[in-house]
Design an enzyme around this catalytic site. Structure first.
Site, short mmCIF file in Angstrom:
data_model
loop_
_atom_site.label_atom_id
_atom_site.label_comp_id
_atom_site.label_asym_id
_atom_site.label_seq_id
_atom_site.Cartn_x
_atom_site.Cartn_y
_atom_site.Cartn_z
N PHE A 149 -4.50 -15.70 -5.05
CA PHE A 149 -4.23 -14.71 -6.10
C PHE A 149 -2.73 -14.45 -6.12
CE2 PHE A 149 -3.53 -10.61 -7.99
CZ PHE A 149 -4.35 -10.65 -9.11
N ASP A 234 3.89 -16.27 -0.59
CA ASP A 234 3.64 -15.03 -1.34
C ASP A 234 3.20 -13.96 -0.35
OD1 ASP A 234 2.58 -12.91 -2.76
OD2 ASP A 234 1.63 -14.16 -4.29
N LYS A 263 4.37 -4.69 -3.87
CA LYS A 263 3.47 -3.69 -3.27
C LYS A 263 4.18 -2.69 -2.34
CE LYS A 263 -0.98 -6.06 -3.85
NZ LYS A 263 -1.77 -5.11 -4.63
C1 PLP Z 1 -0.66 -11.99 -2.92
C2 PLP Z 1 -0.44 -11.31 -4.23
N1 PLP Z 1 0.46 -11.79 -5.08
C3 PLP Z 1 0.70 -11.21 -6.27
C4 PLP Z 1 0.02 -10.09 -6.66
C5 PLP Z 1 0.27 -9.48 -8.01
O1 PLP Z 1 0.99 -8.30 -7.85
P1 PLP Z 1 1.05 -7.26 -9.07
O2 PLP Z 1 -0.33 -6.73 -9.25
O3 PLP Z 1 2.05 -6.23 -8.59
O4 PLP Z 1 1.54 -8.00 -10.26
C6 PLP Z 1 -0.94 -9.54 -5.79
C7 PLP Z 1 -1.71 -8.35 -6.18
O5 PLP Z 1 -2.71 -8.02 -5.63
C8 PLP Z 1 -1.18 -10.16 -4.54
O6 PLP Z 1 -2.08 -9.69 -3.69
#
Ligand code: PLP
Length: 418
Positions: A149, A234, A263
């Site tokens: 994700f 990520d 986050k």
């Molecule tokens: C690993 C990861 N990358 C990217 C995102 C996307 O972040 P955002 O919701 O701030 O766009 C998330 C959101 O849960 C995530 O867990």
């Protein structure tokens, strides 16, 4: 502001607010579980005044708990000095935060390894920046992971595996291949001289808190380096203390070419960062990317306050100890529904033997605890790093009761993803 004052200004019932939400908000999330009116530390209150202990932290965001004074004061101070400027100019907190993040990402790299930061306002934006960086290598293929994700914007979505999220928006950005997460041989087979980057979450949070097997990031580092591809980690969900490490990749002795963060970085103030190290640090050139709000001084001040507080209060190390404590407390329940508690630090998934996580989630909410169910058989627990052992013990005991209640009244109801 006192609770009474807030309630007076809120005026309407939960049901009335829910009806207004339903009429006014895009239906991207389904009905909200509660309408919240106040938050402080590990607690939030709904509009009826009921208090909940937030063991989800706004989905792994509020590492310092809600309304942490260091963050709110930094934001207020910054709003009162320089609030916003264009990217034709720079500000002191923006530069300082970039330096701090660059140092984190290169902590185990040879001295002098360059690193540069592009700021956005979310995890998806950080990942959009990362995706664009990969194109600037001159190669166009990216290897991503099954069950990944990375966000909901078109680029980030193209790297996200889940079919239900992708399908309505096809065609997505081409050139992405998915390999089973944690399978070194599959990665080896997928990466070649056409590969621009491999993108991986050290802990897959949205798909049920699945940590990469030991040695997987190091193997990915070695494979990408051998083929001249970038390793992009990520850490939007798992980084910045959440897993008991500043960065999980660096703790696992890997220096990624790209690290994306969001986050926890602003503890609730929207900010994301894409950190490029080594040769990747020079890929962006003037005009190749941009954002009006990215790198704004208020978000940067929030980020600095978060990093300072994590460091000064030793919260990163504490997350590791608290994570062990939480696992011990849950395992001590010896509940027949619990198969495993997985994850790292204070990002944990409780794996159940039955697909009753939604019902258990609801039972916990009724009992005043907030978690979520990223999969039908997994509960995600991501409390603020300021929780106490007593909070964790109280949660474990509530979980034991909710597991029994949830199992009795199981039905497919709530859940939720980012
Ligand atoms: C690993 C990861 N990358 C990217 C995102 C996307 O972040 P955002 O919701 O701030 O766009 C998330 C959101 O849960 C995530 O867990």
């Amino acid at each position: 502001m006192t609770h009474d004052l807030l309630n007076t200004s809120i005026g309407q019932s939960e049901a009335e607010w829910q009806a207004r939400y339903d009429r006014a908000l895009a239906h991207t999330f389904g009905p909200p579980r509660r309408v919240l009116a106040r938050a402080e530390g590990v607690h939030v209150w709904d509009v009826s005044g009921k208090r909940y202990t937030d063991f989800l932290s706004g989905i792994a965001v509020c590492v310092l708990g809600h309304n942490h004074p260091a963050v709110t004061q930094a934001i207020a101070r910054q709003l009162g000095t320089v609030d916003h400027i264009s990217n034709f100019f720079a500000t002191v907190p923006q530069i300082e935060l970039a330096e701090r993040l660059a140092a984190l990402a290169t902590a185990s790299a040879p001295a002098g390894t360059p690193a540069r930061v592009f700021f956005g306002n979310s995890g998806a934006e950080a990942n959009e920046a990362g995706f664009k960086l990969t194109r600037l290598t001159g190669r166009t293929r990216v290897v991503a992971m099954v069950d990944s994700f990375h966000g909901r914007t078109m680029g980030a979505l193209s790297l996200t595996h889940k079919l239900a999220y992708r399908q309505p928006f096809a065609p997505l950005v081409p050139g992405v291949d998915f390999v089973p997460f944690g399978d070194v041989a599959a990665l080896e087979a997928a990466v070649d001289g056409q590969t621009a980057a491999v993108v991986v979450e050290p802990v897959q949070g949205e798909s049920g808190v699945v940590p990469a097997p030991a040695g997987y990031l190091a193997a990915a580092r070695e494979i990408t380096a051998r083929h001249g591809a970038l390793l992009w980690v990520d850490e939007v969900q798992c980084g910045l203390g959440r897993c008991g490490e500043w960065l999980v990749s660096v703790a696992d002795a890997v220096t990624p070419d790209i690290v994306t963060l969001a986050k926890g970085l602003g503890n609730g103030f929207p900010i994301g960062a894409c950190i490029a190290t080594g040769r990747a640090a020079d890929l962006f050139t003037p005009g190749s990317h941009g954002s009006t709000f990215g790198g704004n001084p208020v978000g940067a001040a929030a980020g600095l306050a978060v990093l300072d507080t994590l460091r000064d209060q030793h919260l990163v190390e504490r997350a590791r100890q608290l994570g062990d404590h939480l696992v011990g407390a849950i395992e001590a329940l010896q509940h027949p529904l619990i198969v495993q508690v997985r994850g790292r630090g204070l990002l944990r998934g409780v794996v159940l033997s039955q697909p009753v996580a939604s019902a258990v989630n609801d039972a916990l909410l009724d009992a005043g605890w907030i978690v979520n169910a990223p999969r039908p058989d997994v509960l995600r627990i991501a409390p603020p790093l300021i929780v106490t052992e007593a909070d964790l013990d109280a949660f474990a005991s509530a979980l034991g009761e909710a597991l029994t209640r949830g199992n009795e009244g199981a039905g497919p109801r709530s859940g939720g993803a980012a």
